[in-house]
Design an enzyme around this catalytic site. Structure first.
Site, PDB file in Angstrom:
ATOM      1  N   GLY A 144      45.992 -25.767  -9.792  1.00 28.52           N
ATOM      2  CA  GLY A 144      45.516 -24.827 -10.429  1.00 28.52           C
ATOM      3  C   GLY A 144      44.791 -23.493  -9.316  1.00 28.52           C
ATOM      4  CB  ILE A 185      40.068 -24.554  -7.581  1.00 33.28           C
ATOM      5  CG1 ILE A 185      38.930 -23.405  -8.296  1.00 33.28           C
ATOM      6  CG2 ILE A 185      39.215 -24.916  -6.601  1.00 33.28           C
ATOM      7  CD1 ILE A 185      37.943 -23.913  -8.947  1.00 33.28           C
ATOM      8  NE  ARG A 201      29.239 -22.178 -12.433  1.00 33.67           N
ATOM      9  CZ  ARG A 201      28.433 -21.178 -11.998  1.00 33.67           C
ATOM     10  NH1 ARG A 201      27.375 -20.711 -12.602  1.00 33.67           N
ATOM     11  NH2 ARG A 201      28.937 -20.785 -10.892  1.00 33.67           N
ATOM     12  CB  ILE A 234      35.034 -28.512  -8.209  1.00 35.20           C
ATOM     13  CG1 ILE A 234      34.803 -29.100  -6.712  1.00 35.20           C
ATOM     14  CG2 ILE A 234      34.920 -26.891  -8.516  1.00 35.20           C
ATOM     15  CD1 ILE A 234      36.054 -28.601  -5.785  1.00 35.20           C
ATOM     16  CG  ASP A 281      25.358 -22.579  -5.987  1.00 37.90           C
ATOM     17  OD1 ASP A 281      26.279 -21.504  -6.540  1.00 37.90           O
ATOM     18  OD2 ASP A 281      25.261 -23.622  -6.625  1.00 37.90           O
ATOM     19  NE  ARG A 324      29.695 -17.290  -5.542  1.00 38.39           N
ATOM     20  CZ  ARG A 324      29.972 -17.632  -6.560  1.00 38.39           C
ATOM     21  NH1 ARG A 324      29.116 -18.593  -7.003  1.00 38.39           N
ATOM     22  NH2 ARG A 324      31.142 -17.547  -7.186  1.00 38.39           N
ATOM     23  CG  HIS A 378      27.294 -25.066  -9.311  1.00 39.61           C
ATOM     24  ND1 HIS A 378      27.440 -24.235  -8.360  1.00 39.61           N
ATOM     25  CD2 HIS A 378      28.691 -24.984  -9.874  1.00 39.61           C
ATOM     26  CE1 HIS A 378      28.544 -23.391  -8.138  1.00 39.61           C
ATOM     27  NE2 HIS A 378      29.257 -23.931  -9.023  1.00 39.61           N
TER      28      HIS A 378
END
Length: 349
Positions: free
Chosen positions: A20, A22, A118, A148, A181, A184, A208
């Site tokens: 995929g 990711i 999400r 994940i 997170d 970022r 998350h």
């Protein structure tokens, strides 16, 4: 040499969903790491091709692909080559992918599209993660698990509850990956405060998704908060909390945060490998089961990881007044998602 790590320092790592958005770059990063001896790529469709591609890279890690090719899934133009009993085929492939794994990373699932939260992903990804737990319990029950698959706030409790049913749950070895997170936060705050992004570390606790994400900017190292106004702190907090939505909007229907998530996921997976192989002082923020926050059975905090999993939960640490307010909001966001995950397993067993 960099790629001559001793065999004892290497690990077999399975990427569930490895074909995929990711999974492919995550598998690439694992293939490049000298501590990984075997990257096992599993997916519904496409894993053998991804594995073949990765296996040509000149690093020592072995790569294997497990699951159907596109022809096996759909058949060719003449309808030939399609696997008839696809569920049975995939079950065998998954067993092979997981057998002997030290670490299992799970980015598999439906990604977000514009307008989706999400939590909108819950119905599809909940069932997937419940089934992944059954397969892990069967094939590598002592592996470290890094989840994940969104919504992490729910999928991690789902995985854990299913492992409890399977009789092999170890709370020290199941982690929700919130590393993106932190990635970022480090990026955004370093830029705003004029700090070296290679040196900065911003703890991010909570969950998350949205308001459950709590960047602890007051504990940034090296210290950075004094370089920011309160208005900047609040704007940066909001941007960190909504970083995923920023990427989903920018890709305009073409996907979600895949490359940055792959980098963050690989960093976390490699930290698990390092800890497993005896490195001391490995500390990561991760979404784990704990009693740090009485209202939330699951909460992300800094944890020290050792050869058998979590050695010590470092807790919330000191929070300033603004962060204390954010904590209340994080708890309110998290608790229903945790409860929903636990209830899902109870209702589907």
């Amino acid at each position: 040499m960099a790629f001559r790590a001793a065999a004892s320092l290497r690990s077999k790592v399975c990427v569930v969903g490895g074909a995929g958005g990711i999974g492919q770059p995550l598998s690439l990063l694992l293939k490049q790491n000298p501590l990984v001896s075997h990257v096992s790529v599993f997916d519904l469709v496409g894993a053998p091709g991804v594995a073949a591609d990765l296996s040509h890279i000149n690093t020592p890690a072995k790569v294997t692909g497990h699951g159907m090719t596109l022809t096996q899934f759909n058949g060719d133009a003449d309808g030939n080559g399609k696997v008839e009993d696809q569920a049975a085929f995939q079950a065998v492939a998954f067993d092979e992918a997981l057998t002997g794994c030290d670490v299992v990373v799970i980015p598999a699932g439906v990604p977000r599209k514009p307008g989706m939260t999400r939590q909108d992903l819950f119905s599809v990804n909940a069932t997937l993660n419940m089934n992944f737990a059954k397969a892990v319990a069967k094939n590598c029950p002592k592996a470290f698990i890094a989840i994940i698959s969104n919504p992490v706030n729910s999928t991690v409790p789902i995985f854990a509850e299913q492992m409890k049913i399977e009789g092999c749950y170890d709370p020290k070895k199941i982690f929700g990956v919130t590393t993106l997170d932190i990635v970022r936060a480090n990026t955004f705050i370093a830029e705003a405060a004029g700090v070296d992004v290679n040196q900065i570390n911003v703890p991010v606790i909570g969950g998350h998704a949205g308001a459950s994400i709590l960047p602890v900017i007051s504990r940034t190292t090296p210290e950075a908060k004094s370089k920011l106004s309160q208005e900047q702190v609040e704007a940066l907090t909001n941007r960190i909390q909504n970083g995923g939505t920023e990427v989903v909007a920018a890709k305009a229907g073409a996907g979600s945060a895949t490359l940055s998530m792959a980098k963050a996921g690989a960093d976390f997976a490699i930290s698990l490998v390092r800890a497993q192989k005896g490195e001391k002082g490995v500390v990561q923020c991760a979404y784990v089961e704990s009693d740090v926050v009485p209202e939330c059975q699951w909460f992300s905090t800094e944890v020290e990881i050792g050869t058998e999993g979590i050695v010590k939960n470092l807790g919330l640490g000191e929070l300033d007044e603004y962060e204390q307010k954010l904590l209340d909001e994080a708890i309110a966001e998290l608790k229903p998602s945790i409860d929903e995950g636990i209830a899902f397993v109870a209702e589907n067993n």
